[in-house]
Design a protein around this motif. Structure first.
Motif, PDB file in Angstrom:
ATOM      1  N   CYS A 150      10.556  18.594  -9.942  1.00 23.51           N
ATOM      2  CA  CYS A 150      10.912  17.392 -10.692  1.00 23.51           C
ATOM      3  C   CYS A 150      10.919  16.158  -9.796  1.00 23.51           C
ATOM      4  O   CYS A 150      11.265  16.237  -8.619  1.00 23.51           O
ATOM      5  N   PRO A 151      10.541  14.996 -10.332  1.00 27.09           N
ATOM      6  CA  PRO A 151      10.523  13.767  -9.523  1.00 27.09           C
ATOM      7  C   PRO A 151      11.925  13.375  -9.071  1.00 27.09           C
ATOM      8  O   PRO A 151      12.915  13.747  -9.719  1.00 27.09           O
ATOM      9  N   TYR A 210      17.355  14.045 -13.888  1.00 25.39           N
ATOM     10  CA  TYR A 210      18.660  14.685 -14.080  1.00 25.39           C
ATOM     11  C   TYR A 210      18.738  15.245 -15.496  1.00 25.39           C
ATOM     12  O   TYR A 210      19.232  14.608 -16.418  1.00 25.39           O
ATOM     13  N   GLY A 211      18.206  16.442 -15.663  1.00 27.06           N
ATOM     14  CA  GLY A 211      18.197  17.117 -16.949  1.00 27.06           C
ATOM     15  C   GLY A 211      17.651  18.514 -16.771  1.00 27.06           C
ATOM     16  O   GLY A 211      17.355  18.945 -15.652  1.00 27.06           O
ATOM     17  N   HIS A 212      17.478  19.238 -17.887  1.00 29.59           N
ATOM     18  CA  HIS A 212      16.899  20.575 -17.768  1.00 29.59           C
ATOM     19  C   HIS A 212      15.376  20.474 -17.612  1.00 29.59           C
ATOM     20  O   HIS A 212      14.786  19.409 -17.826  1.00 29.59           O
ATOM     21  N   LYS A 264      25.063  13.508  -8.993  1.00 30.72           N
ATOM     22  CA  LYS A 264      24.010  14.514  -8.811  1.00 30.72           C
ATOM     23  C   LYS A 264      22.622  13.907  -8.928  1.00 30.72           C
ATOM     24  O   LYS A 264      21.693  14.343  -8.256  1.00 30.72           O
ATOM     25  N   ALA A 265      22.473  12.900  -9.776  1.00 28.00           N
ATOM     26  CA  ALA A 265      21.172  12.230  -9.905  1.00 28.00           C
ATOM     27  C   ALA A 265      20.833  11.491  -8.619  1.00 28.00           C
ATOM     28  O   ALA A 265      19.687  11.503  -8.160  1.00 28.00           O
ATOM     29  N   LYS A 266      21.826  10.848  -8.017  1.00 25.29           N
ATOM     30  CA  LYS A 266      21.602  10.118  -6.763  1.00 25.29           C
ATOM     31  C   LYS A 266      21.303  11.096  -5.622  1.00 25.29           C
ATOM     32  O   LYS A 266      20.437  10.840  -4.773  1.00 25.29           O
ATOM     33  N   GLN A 267      22.024  12.222  -5.614  1.00 28.53           N
ATOM     34  CA  GLN A 267      21.761  13.235  -4.604  1.00 28.53           C
ATOM     35  C   GLN A 267      20.367  13.828  -4.787  1.00 28.53           C
ATOM     36  O   GLN A 267      19.693  14.178  -3.810  1.00 28.53           O
ATOM     37  N   ASN A 268      19.940  13.928  -6.039  1.00 29.13           N
ATOM     38  CA  ASN A 268      18.601  14.459  -6.314  1.00 29.13           C
ATOM     39  C   ASN A 268      17.517  13.549  -5.764  1.00 29.13           C
ATOM     40  O   ASN A 268      16.456  14.017  -5.342  1.00 29.13           O
ATOM     41  N   VAL A 269      17.766  12.243  -5.743  1.00 28.17           N
ATOM     42  CA  VAL A 269      16.786  11.300  -5.191  1.00 28.17           C
ATOM     43  C   VAL A 269      16.578  11.562  -3.708  1.00 28.17           C
ATOM     44  O   VAL A 269      15.446  11.679  -3.230  1.00 28.17           O
ATOM     45  N   ARG A 293       9.039   7.799 -19.109  1.00 27.63           N
ATOM     46  CA  ARG A 293      10.462   8.060 -19.326  1.00 27.63           C
ATOM     47  C   ARG A 293      10.582   9.424 -20.000  1.00 27.63           C
ATOM     48  O   ARG A 293       9.695   9.819 -20.759  1.00 27.63           O
ATOM     49  N   VAL A 294      11.674  10.104 -19.739  1.00 28.13           N
ATOM     50  CA  VAL A 294      11.919  11.410 -20.356  1.00 28.13           C
ATOM     51  C   VAL A 294      13.270  11.372 -21.064  1.00 28.13           C
ATOM     52  O   VAL A 294      14.276  10.928 -20.483  1.00 28.13           O
ATOM     53  N   PHE A 295      13.289  11.839 -22.315  1.00 27.44           N
ATOM     54  CA  PHE A 295      14.506  11.869 -23.127  1.00 27.44           C
ATOM     55  C   PHE A 295      14.776  13.309 -23.574  1.00 27.44           C
ATOM     56  O   PHE A 295      13.852  14.039 -23.939  1.00 27.44           O
ATOM     57  N   GLN A 296      16.052  13.688 -23.553  1.00 29.32           N
ATOM     58  CA  GLN A 296      16.449  15.024 -23.995  1.00 29.32           C
ATOM     59  C   GLN A 296      17.638  14.920 -24.943  1.00 29.32           C
ATOM     60  O   GLN A 296      18.428  13.963 -24.865  1.00 29.32           O
TER      61      GLN A 296
END
Length: 339
Positions: free
Chosen positions: A163-164, A168-170, A233-238, A107-110
């Protein structure tokens, strides 16, 4: 798949390779049941067993079929030998790479800029610790899933290059926190100017209410559970483009999102969903309603994750026209022609 493809022979094997563990083997045609006598079922990835070694007693070789990942065992005498990597079709090269690639669940947290009153974003671990501990309450989750990485440094590299799906982040940077969910290195790590620092981090205090639990199916890979933001945007990124829903579940409690332009983009076939063949990466998400009766996406349940992981377990085998031509059985000329 064409049913007139040539079966593989010894010309597809390397010479003098007698140890089989961790290698791709070719099964003899006579060792396959009649209904499975196709060249793609001849590829078998060996994992263990005394039969992997010519000097040990016992002849069993354990492993799994490259075509569908089904685990089973054969006798050493059932194999022609080790497959020549230079002569593999592209689908087999892609799949063997996935079989052998390292995998980590992370998991990634920002830091959420709106909550960052003390300006800790991009602050070094040393400076953060001078004033207070790392505060999980100012973080939000930007990704969770399975990545082909061997250690946290390779996770950093991945999140700064490619990115995987669903991230959805920097790009990963100083002050980000990575959770390694399994294995000996399980725990939370603060990204510092150089390397990572292991920290105490209470995930229950992190903003995660907008995360969706989904199933991601990449071309040539096994499906895996992921956590993505409930953002367009996260769904589009998938999927890698504009999302298109595909309704496939009999009870209508789940749907697929894929790239609506997958044919225009020439994406490779991935999986069948009912009568539809999905090309390119897609995800499965829960299909629900809000209090007003409007359709919304919801997280998949444990039961759904298990059900759809099995349903979409096997990627399609895709061969180029050139590969099909090279492996086509030539039909004998019977002297009959058409005018």
């Amino acid at each position: 798949m064409n049913d007139k493809l040539k079966m593989l022979d010894r010309s597809k094997c390397v010479a003098d390779d007698n140890e089989y563990a961790g290698k791709l083997l070719i099964i003899k045609t006579s060792s396959l049941k009649e209904e499975f006598r196709q060249p793609y079922f001849q590829y078998f990835y060996a994992t263990s067993g005394f039969g992997c070694y010519p000097d040990k007693l016992g002849g069993k070789v354990f492993g799994k079929f490259l075509a569908d990942g089904e685990e089973c065992c054969f006798r050493r005498s059932d194999f022609m030998g080790v497959a020549d990597k230079e002569k593999l079709p592209q689908w087999a090269k892609t799949r063997i790479e996935q079989f052998t690639s390292p995998k980590m669940r992370i998991r990634v947290f920002q830091i959420d800029d709106c909550k960052d009153k003390n300006k800790r974003m991009f602050m070094s671990y040393e400076n953060v610790m001078k004033s207070a501990n790392v505060d999980p309450e100012i973080y939000h989750q930007v990704y969770g899933g399975v990545v082909n990485c061997s250690d946290i440094e390779s996770v950093f590299s991945l999140c700064n290059t490619e990115c995987p799906p669903g991230y959805y982040g920097h790009s990963m940077s100083v002050s980000d926190v990575v959770e390694i969910c399994d294995g000996n290195d399980k725990g939370f790590y603060y990204c510092d100017h150089i390397g990572f620092q292991k920290i105490d981090f209470d995930i229950s205090k992190v903003e995660r209410s907008d995360m969706l639990r989904v199933l991601i199916c990449e071309t040539g890979k096994e499906p895996y559970e992921a956590e993505i933001r409930d953002e367009l945007k996260a769904k589009q990124n998938v999927v890698g483009g504009l999302i298109e829903p595909v309704y496939f579940a009999e009870d209508n409690n789940a749907l697929i999102y894929c790239d609506e332009e997958f044919l225009l983009k020439g994406c490779e076939p991935n999986r069948n969903a009912g009568v539809v063949t999905i090309h390119g990466t897609f995800m499965v998400v829960g299909n629900g309603e809000n209090e007003y009766g409007e359709g919304i996406e919801v997280s998949l349940t444990d039961e759904q994750i298990k059900k759809y992981s099995e349903m979409f377990r096997y990627p399609l085998i895709y061969m180029t026209n050139e590969e099909l031509a090279d492996n086509q059985v030539e039909e004998q000329d019977d002297g009959i022609s058409q005018v």
